[in-house]
Design a protein around this motif. Structure first.
Motif, PDB file in Angstrom:
ATOM      1  N   HIS A   1       2.056   4.826   1.960  1.00  0.00           N
ATOM      2  CA  HIS A   1       2.221   4.884   3.413  1.00  0.00           C
ATOM      3  C   HIS A   1       2.000   6.290   3.966  1.00  0.00           C
ATOM      4  N   ASP A   2       1.498   7.187   3.131  1.00  0.00           N
ATOM      5  CA  ASP A   2       1.304   8.579   3.534  1.00  0.00           C
ATOM      6  C   ASP A   2      -0.034   8.737   4.266  1.00  0.00           C
ATOM      7  N   THR A   3      -0.105   8.208   5.476  1.00  0.00           N
ATOM      8  CA  THR A   3      -1.360   8.225   6.232  1.00  0.00           C
ATOM      9  C   THR A   3      -1.768   9.631   6.646  1.00  0.00           C
ATOM     10  N   SER A   4      -0.827  10.564   6.683  1.00  0.00           N
ATOM     11  CA  SER A   4      -1.136  11.953   7.052  1.00  0.00           C
ATOM     12  C   SER A   4      -1.500  12.807   5.854  1.00  0.00           C
ATOM     13  N   ASN A   5      -1.477  12.190   4.653  1.00  0.00           N
ATOM     14  CA  ASN A   5      -1.801  12.917   3.419  1.00  0.00           C
ATOM     15  C   ASN A   5      -0.963  14.181   3.249  1.00  0.00           C
TER      16      ASN A   5
END
Length: 414
Positions: free
Chosen positions: A176-180
């Motif tokens: 769920h780490d869409t912002s990396n």
């Protein structure tokens, strides 16, 4: 005036580190960590105070299952349940069953297993932070909570070192780490495809469960497994995939909860796939349960020297993640000097020459143990004050010491 020694269970992580730096209450801490580990940790704590770099990149450290302390938190007060000797003796481990008290939460880390890792990273110039979590709960929930902690930290990029179950919590966050924000993840002994140790716990034959039940003056190992461990999603979600099918289990009072098996299958399917950020160190060379088959109404466990004693090497593998191997036990992967040096290099460069990236040759020899044999171990009650200091320190290790097993033999799982 003579100072009174504090109760180690009542101290916060940073208070213990402070005592290590000053040398205060050395006898107490030496008994808690062991003489050799105490001297080593004291040295590292003092060195870390000198070399700490406040601008060092943040590294979150996630422990394995049962590696976070759980307490009933009421305002400023916290009553430790996992793992406190009096709580065990009084039968309070029944409070761990889910659904349970909303005030029971993770309040710290089991330091004997993880403090050396944290201090070593601090000495190396990183800013390491423990992330305790409620290991009883669902991986996806835990991963989302971890991601929120990362976001609240304010760091644009973070590094993660995750041991055992913590490796799967990190994978849930990664998904769920869409912002990396997670720049690199180093797993240590993570059961990416499951482990049979949770099965042993659910079946009341895991040595740690039997040791704890021996200290519990009110419950047997079987009662703890039936009424507590069988209610915990976190245990089910660490099982090998073949055990998500209820037909693969004996049909008795310790049969699994069907809803939790289904949830485990769903949660495991939602974990992130590996990419170039994902790195893994797997333990090898230790006798490990590598299979479990129903025979005459009970599990027949196969053991081979093909894992770290807890996670079979084949089940640790994470397709797509670069992998290194070390002949080390599961619980001490976080304390092995070669592993710690490799973790430093992996966090910095994504590569290391400290460990081999070649899988060890397969081991053909094996032995089998039936559950009925394991249930004969650690059946008598033991008082905490009767235990040796070594046994107290090793309470979570999957080893049955003589205090718990009057006649230990080669059926013990070590």
């Amino acid at each position: 005036m003579t100072s009174v020694s504090p109760d180690i269970s009542d101290l916060h992580d940073e208070q213990i580190v402070g005592l290590l730096r000053t040398g205060a209450h050395g006898t107490l801490l030496s008994a808690y960590f062991g003489d050799v580990a105490y001297r080593e940790l004291s040295h590292l704590a003092r060195l870390a105070a000198i070399r700490r770099d406040e601008r060092g990149q943040r590294v979150f450290i996630l422990p394995g299952i049962m590696g976070s302390r759980l307490a009933e938190v009421d305002g400023a007060n916290a009553g430790l349940v996992w793992l406190h000797p009096s709580a065990i003796s009084q039968g309070l481990l029944s409070n761990l069953a889910l659904p349970g008290s909303p005030t029971l939460r993770a309040v710290g880390i089991m330091l004997p297993g993880y403090l050396k890792l944290k201090l070593s990273l601090e000495v190396a110039g990183f800013t390491p932070v423990f992330h305790p979590f409620d290991w009883r709960r669902d991986l996806i929930e835990l991963g989302l909570e971890f991601l929120q902690v990362i976001e609240r930290s304010g760091a644009r990029k973070v590094l993660v070192v995750a041991h055992s179950m913590g490796g799967l919590v990190a994978r849930a966050a990664l998904a769920h780490d869409t912002s990396n924000r997670i720049e690199r993840l180093v797993q240590l002994g993570a059961p990416n495809n499951g482990s049979y140790a949770p099965l042993l716990a659910l079946r009341a034959v895991y040595p740690t469960v039997r040791k704890i039940a021996s200290l519990d003056q009110r419950h047997s190992a079987e009662e703890l497994a039936r009424d507590v461990f069988r209610t915990l999603p976190g245990l089910y979600e660490l099982l090998p995939e073949g055990l998500f099918d209820a037909d693969a289990w004996p049909r008795d009072e310790l049969a699994p909860e069907l809803a939790l098996l289904a949830q485990a299958r769903r949660s495991r399917s939602q974990l992130a796939d590996a990419d170039e950020r994902c790195l893994l160190i797997a333990g090898t060379g230790h006798e490990t349960v590598t299979a479990a088959d129903v025979r005459d109404g009970q599990f027949d466990y196969t053991l081979r020297a093909a894992g770290d004693g807890t996670v079979p090497s084949s089940l640790a593998l994470w397709r797509g993640a670069r992998t290194w191997f070390v002949a080390e036990n599961h619980g001490t992967l976080t304390q092995n000097n070669s592993v710690l040096a490799a973790v430093d290099e992996l966090l910095r460069h994504g590569d290391t020459q400290r460990l081999s990236d070649q899988s060890p040759p397969a081991i053909d020899t094996e032995r089998h143990i039936l559950e009925s044999e394991l249930r004969r171990q650690a059946t008598h009650k033991v008082r905490w004050d009767e235990l040796s200091l070594d046994s107290r320190r090793r309470i979570l290790d999957p080893v049955l010491t003589p205090e718990f097993c009057r006649v230990c033999n080669n059926t013990d799982i070590t």
